[in-house]
Design an enzyme around this catalytic site. Structure first.
Site, short mmCIF file in Angstrom:
data_model
loop_
_atom_site.label_atom_id
_atom_site.label_comp_id
_atom_site.label_asym_id
_atom_site.label_seq_id
_atom_site.Cartn_x
_atom_site.Cartn_y
_atom_site.Cartn_z
N LYS A 13 41.93 -46.95 -0.74
CA LYS A 13 43.05 -46.43 -1.55
C LYS A 13 43.90 -45.46 -0.73
CE LYS A 13 40.29 -44.67 -4.67
NZ LYS A 13 38.99 -45.06 -4.10
N ARG A 123 33.47 -43.32 8.58
CA ARG A 123 34.69 -42.52 8.37
C ARG A 123 34.54 -41.12 8.96
NH1 ARG A 123 37.43 -41.82 2.60
NH2 ARG A 123 35.37 -41.13 1.97
N ARG A 156 32.62 -36.43 6.06
CA ARG A 156 32.78 -35.83 4.73
C ARG A 156 31.41 -35.67 4.09
NH1 ARG A 156 37.35 -38.61 0.96
NH2 ARG A 156 35.71 -38.66 -0.61
N ARG A 167 28.08 -42.29 -5.81
CA ARG A 167 29.51 -42.46 -6.10
C ARG A 167 29.81 -43.88 -6.57
NH1 ARG A 167 31.98 -40.78 -0.60
NH2 ARG A 167 34.00 -41.24 -1.51
P1 AP5 Z 1 39.88 -44.81 2.57
O1 AP5 Z 1 41.27 -45.34 2.63
O2 AP5 Z 1 39.65 -43.39 2.94
O3 AP5 Z 1 39.23 -45.18 1.17
P2 AP5 Z 1 39.45 -44.52 -0.27
O4 AP5 Z 1 39.43 -45.66 -1.24
O5 AP5 Z 1 40.62 -43.60 -0.29
O6 AP5 Z 1 38.07 -43.75 -0.34
P3 AP5 Z 1 37.67 -42.27 -0.74
O7 AP5 Z 1 36.21 -42.14 -0.33
O8 AP5 Z 1 38.59 -41.25 -0.20
O9 AP5 Z 1 37.82 -42.39 -2.26
P4 AP5 Z 1 37.05 -41.71 -3.36
O10 AP5 Z 1 37.75 -42.39 -4.44
O11 AP5 Z 1 35.59 -41.75 -3.48
O12 AP5 Z 1 37.24 -40.20 -2.98
P5 AP5 Z 1 38.23 -39.09 -3.54
O13 AP5 Z 1 38.59 -38.26 -2.38
O14 AP5 Z 1 39.30 -39.70 -4.37
O15 AP5 Z 1 38.97 -45.77 3.50
C1 AP5 Z 1 37.60 -45.47 3.74
C2 AP5 Z 1 37.27 -45.71 5.23
O16 AP5 Z 1 37.39 -47.11 5.51
C3 AP5 Z 1 38.23 -45.01 6.19
O17 AP5 Z 1 37.49 -44.59 7.31
C4 AP5 Z 1 39.26 -46.10 6.58
O18 AP5 Z 1 39.78 -45.90 7.88
C5 AP5 Z 1 38.42 -47.36 6.49
N1 AP5 Z 1 39.17 -48.52 6.00
C6 AP5 Z 1 40.08 -48.54 4.99
N2 AP5 Z 1 40.54 -49.79 4.80
C7 AP5 Z 1 39.86 -50.58 5.67
C8 AP5 Z 1 39.87 -51.99 5.94
N3 AP5 Z 1 40.68 -52.83 5.28
N4 AP5 Z 1 39.04 -52.45 6.90
C9 AP5 Z 1 38.24 -51.61 7.60
N5 AP5 Z 1 38.19 -50.27 7.40
C10 AP5 Z 1 38.99 -49.77 6.44
O19 AP5 Z 1 37.25 -38.32 -4.54
C11 AP5 Z 1 36.17 -37.55 -4.07
C12 AP5 Z 1 35.49 -36.86 -5.23
O20 AP5 Z 1 36.43 -35.99 -5.91
C13 AP5 Z 1 34.95 -37.76 -6.36
O21 AP5 Z 1 33.68 -38.27 -6.03
C14 AP5 Z 1 34.93 -36.78 -7.54
O22 AP5 Z 1 33.85 -35.90 -7.47
C15 AP5 Z 1 36.22 -35.98 -7.32
N6 AP5 Z 1 37.38 -36.59 -8.01
C16 AP5 Z 1 38.53 -37.04 -7.42
N7 AP5 Z 1 39.37 -37.55 -8.33
C17 AP5 Z 1 38.75 -37.41 -9.54
C18 AP5 Z 1 39.09 -37.78 -10.87
N8 AP5 Z 1 40.26 -38.38 -11.16
N9 AP5 Z 1 38.21 -37.51 -11.86
C19 AP5 Z 1 37.04 -36.89 -11.60
N10 AP5 Z 1 36.64 -36.53 -10.36
C20 AP5 Z 1 37.48 -36.80 -9.35
#
Ligand code: AP5
Length: 210
Positions: A13, A123, A156, A167
């Site tokens: 994402k 990552r 992270r 997660r």
């Molecule tokens: P990346 O693009 O970073 O993936 P992402 O989907 O953004 O993953 P996140 O882990 O950041 O999402 P998340 O939803 O768990 O975390 P968030 O920070 O929102 O890609 C991942 C890796 O793969 C990278 O190294 C990238 O380079 C690689 N990659 C990407 N695409 C690729 C491809 N096609 N091929 C190969 N490699 C690839 O949330 C963290 C925490 O915050 C949650 O657990 C929760 O506690 C809290 N939180 C956040 N939002 C909320 C909410 N709305 N409600 C409640 N709690 C929340």
């Protein structure tokens, strides 16, 4: 255009949000990044969110809904925005609707759980500016050093395998039901996120043109 990016943790994402942001010149809003920034600054919000985030659980709805309400009221969201990581529960989606926010498209980036584990274990993120890299798929020019600000690249805390499993469980239980929620509105587009980054970006940009 007002967009939502759905998908499991590590589905890409954040990576695709950057691409859309560049193309459409609209801000990308990541609740995860906002919470991590609050944590780094030791604010009340950060302290409240820490234990949830560290264990792979969701931060309570009322906390993230308040964050988004305040963020979407800012001037730079007037011409559109990308929501990356919000909503993550049906009550969060209902709260967004209740704010009178019109969503034009919801892109669901689909990636199997096995691939997620591999992606998140490789990552690395910059501890200064938050930029994201991958040891194999998106390496920094100099190992361990951020290309953008020369900050230190770290793992992270919630990318440890045990927390990733938690997660993913949380995602399947609480966030996946949003696919049905948005399917009913006719705004959901499912994107295959298993291929390399550029291939996924091409699908994402095509979906935005349709
Ligand atoms: P990346 O693009 O970073 O993936 P992402 O989907 O953004 O993953 P996140 O882990 O950041 O999402 P998340 O939803 O768990 O975390 P968030 O920070 O929102 O890609 C991942 C890796 O793969 C990278 O190294 C990238 O380079 C690689 N990659 C990407 N695409 C690729 C491809 N096609 N091929 C190969 N490699 C690839 O949330 C963290 C925490 O915050 C949650 O657990 C929760 O506690 C809290 N939180 C956040 N939002 C909320 C909410 N709305 N409600 C409640 N709690 C929340």
């Amino acid at each position: 255009m007002n967009l939502i990016l759905l998908g499991a943790p590590g589905a890409g994402k954040g990576t695709q949000a950057e691409v859309i942001c560049e193309k459409l010149k609209i801000p990308s809003i990541s609740t995860g990044n906002i919470i991590r920034e609050a944590l780094k600054n030791g604010t009340e919000l950060g302290l409240k969110a820490k234990s949830y985030m560290d264990s792979g659980a969701l931060v309570p709805d009322e906390v993230v809904i308040a964050i988004i309400k305040e963020r979407l009221a800012q001037e730079d969201c007037k011409n559109g925005f990308i929501l990356d990581g919000f909503p993550r529960t049906v009550p969060q989606a209902e709260a967004l609707d209740a704010m009178g926010i019109v969503i034009h498209k919801v892109l669901d980036i689909e990636v199997p759980d096995e691939t997620i584990q591999k992606r998140l274990s490789g990552r690395r993120v910059c501890e200064s500016c938050g930029a994201s890299y991958h040891l194999d798929f998106k390496p920094s020019a100099k190992e361990g050093v951020c290309d953008k600000c020369a900050g230190k690249l770290v793992i992270r805390k919630d990318d440890q395998p045990e927390t990733v499993r938690e997660r993913l469980k949380t995602y399947h239980e609480s966030t996946e039901p949003l696919c049905d929620y948005y399917k009913k509105t006719g705004k959901l587009v499912v994107i295959n996120g298993q291929e390399e980054v550029a291939a996924t970006s091409a699908l994402v940009l095509k979906a935005l043109e349709a």
